[in-house]
Every structure is written in C-alpha cells, then in structure tokens.
Design a protein around this motif. Structure first.
Motif, PDB file in Angstrom:
ATOM      1  N   GLU A 146     -67.025 -20.558 -18.391  1.00  0.00           N
ATOM      2  CA  GLU A 146     -66.473 -19.883 -19.573  1.00  0.00           C
ATOM      3  C   GLU A 146     -66.220 -20.862 -20.714  1.00  0.00           C
ATOM      4  O   GLU A 146     -66.503 -20.556 -21.874  1.00  0.00           O
ATOM      5  CB  GLU A 146     -65.187 -19.134 -19.221  1.00  0.00           C
ATOM      6  N   LYS A 173     -67.738 -23.648 -21.256  1.00  0.00           N
ATOM      7  CA  LYS A 173     -69.044 -24.096 -21.761  1.00  0.00           C
ATOM      8  C   LYS A 173     -69.688 -23.016 -22.639  1.00  0.00           C
ATOM      9  O   LYS A 173     -70.133 -23.299 -23.744  1.00  0.00           O
ATOM     10  CB  LYS A 173     -69.951 -24.444 -20.578  1.00  0.00           C
ATOM     11  N   GLU A 174     -69.712 -21.786 -22.152  1.00  0.00           N
ATOM     12  CA  GLU A 174     -70.449 -20.734 -22.843  1.00  0.00           C
ATOM     13  C   GLU A 174     -69.641 -20.034 -23.937  1.00  0.00           C
ATOM     14  O   GLU A 174     -70.168 -19.749 -25.001  1.00  0.00           O
ATOM     15  CB  GLU A 174     -70.971 -19.728 -21.827  1.00  0.00           C
ATOM     16  N   SER A 175     -68.388 -19.742 -23.686  1.00  0.00           N
ATOM     17  CA  SER A 175     -67.599 -18.977 -24.654  1.00  0.00           C
ATOM     18  C   SER A 175     -66.885 -19.848 -25.687  1.00  0.00           C
ATOM     19  O   SER A 175     -66.565 -19.382 -26.771  1.00  0.00           O
ATOM     20  CB  SER A 175     -66.559 -18.124 -23.921  1.00  0.00           C
ATOM     21  N   PHE A 176     -66.627 -21.089 -25.304  1.00  0.00           N
ATOM     22  CA  PHE A 176     -65.867 -21.961 -26.203  1.00  0.00           C
ATOM     23  C   PHE A 176     -66.680 -23.185 -26.643  1.00  0.00           C
ATOM     24  O   PHE A 176     -66.139 -24.145 -27.168  1.00  0.00           O
ATOM     25  CB  PHE A 176     -64.557 -22.393 -25.533  1.00  0.00           C
ATOM     26  N   ASN A 177     -67.993 -23.156 -26.371  1.00  0.00           N
ATOM     27  CA  ASN A 177     -68.923 -24.209 -26.799  1.00  0.00           C
ATOM     28  C   ASN A 177     -68.488 -25.613 -26.399  1.00  0.00           C
ATOM     29  O   ASN A 177     -68.607 -26.560 -27.177  1.00  0.00           O
ATOM     30  CB  ASN A 177     -69.148 -24.151 -28.317  1.00  0.00           C
ATOM     31  N   LYS A 178     -68.001 -25.760 -25.176  1.00  0.00           N
ATOM     32  CA  LYS A 178     -67.645 -27.085 -24.670  1.00  0.00           C
ATOM     33  C   LYS A 178     -68.876 -27.679 -24.001  1.00  0.00           C
ATOM     34  O   LYS A 178     -69.626 -26.994 -23.311  1.00  0.00           O
ATOM     35  CB  LYS A 178     -66.492 -27.002 -23.660  1.00  0.00           C
ATOM     36  N   ASN A 179     -69.083 -28.967 -24.207  1.00  0.00           N
ATOM     37  CA  ASN A 179     -70.220 -29.653 -23.615  1.00  0.00           C
ATOM     38  C   ASN A 179     -69.826 -30.104 -22.208  1.00  0.00           C
ATOM     39  O   ASN A 179     -69.257 -31.171 -22.029  1.00  0.00           O
ATOM     40  CB  ASN A 179     -70.625 -30.845 -24.490  1.00  0.00           C
TER      41      ASN A 179
END
Length: 174
Positions: free
Chosen positions: A80, A82-88
């Motif tokens: 979540e 990674k995908e929803s909050f653009n964390k690498n």
C-alpha cells in the motif's frame, strides 16, 4: 515524544480512527501513532485511514503476527505504501522472510483471523477469552459461541479468568 492510540480489541471502524486522530491533533502537535488489531478485519483499513489523516507512526507485523487475529500485516502495508503513497520500496526481502520463517510459525502457533475473534471485536469482548478457549480442548465450537454470547452481556471487555470459568460452568449446567 509520540502519542499512540491503540485498537486493542480490534473493534474500531475507519470513522472512529478519523475522529480520534482529529481529537489528538487538536491538543498535540507532535507525532501520533496507531496500533491496530484485526478482529473485525479492519486493521489495515484503519491504519490507512490513520495515515490519510496525518498519523505518522504505524505498527504492523509480518503476516499480522500478534495476539489473536493479529495486527495490520507488514507485507500488505508495504504494498500500500509503495502503490498508494508512491514510496520507493522493495518488498522482496520481506516476502522471503515471510516464506522462510513466518508462515511456518503462523501454522504452528495458530494466529490469525477466525469467526470467534471477529465476534470478540464486534461485541467488544477481550480477545484473551477467545485465545484461552481456543487453547483449551475442553471448549468445542458451540461452547465458544455460547461463552461469547454470555460475555457479550456479562462483562467481557476486561479479561478475568473467573468470568471464563463462570460462563463455561453456566453453559455446562444448562
């Protein structure tokens, strides 16, 4: 340094999390954290609601490992984030850890969701009652359901082994 709130009984809904988050932020300008349990299957959603409402510290556990039904799952939270909050993030090492160690332990120690923990969250019954009954082979499924029904109306919010014995004796006698 950090104010935390916990859904130890796993009975909160996202709106509860949002409201509590807002109340804390009215009187606290430092970091706020949340700890959720998954009795009614909302640990992840509650944690995500907290993040969306400015909560910056979160607790998760690999496979959701924790008392009873467990907590928000680290592996799902990483996805979540990674995908929803653009964390690498690279979740590969977490998945390897999960496969090599945690899934085996989960099967051995039987943590995770089940209908009994769901009912404990729904009726605000302390999950230690469920954990105790599942570990005691004297309690069959219908016994557990009867005890849950009893505890719902007779002080199940705080664990007390006397309450468990009273409930068991009550239903054995009837």
């Amino acid at each position: 340094d950090v104010v935390y709130f916990a859904d130890s009984m796993g009975s909160m809904y996202p709106n509860d999390v949002i409201n509590i988050s807002k109340e804390f932020k009215k009187n606290w300008d430092g970091p706020i954290g949340i700890h959720t349990h998954d009795n009614i299957g909302l640990a992840m959603q509650n944690t995500l609601s907290a993040i969306e409402n400015g909560i910056t510290w979160i607790d998760t556990t690999v496979t959701g490992m924790g008392r009873g039904p467990g907590n928000a799952k680290t592996e799902e939270m990483l996805i979540e984030l990674k995908e929803s909050f653009n964390k690498n993030l690279d979740i590969t090492s977490t998945l390897i850890l999960l496969d090599n160690h945690f899934l085996t332990m989960q099967k051995k120690y039987l943590w995770g969701k089940n209908p009994f923990y769901y009912l404990s969250g729904k009726y605000k019954i302390h999950p230690t009652y469920i954990q105790s009954m599942l570990a005691d082979e004297r309690f069959k499924n219908d016994d557990i359901l009867s005890v849950i029904k009893y505890l719902k109306d007779n002080g199940g919010q705080t664990f007390n082994s006397s309450n468990l014995d009273a409930a068991k004796n009550f239903f054995e006698a009837s």
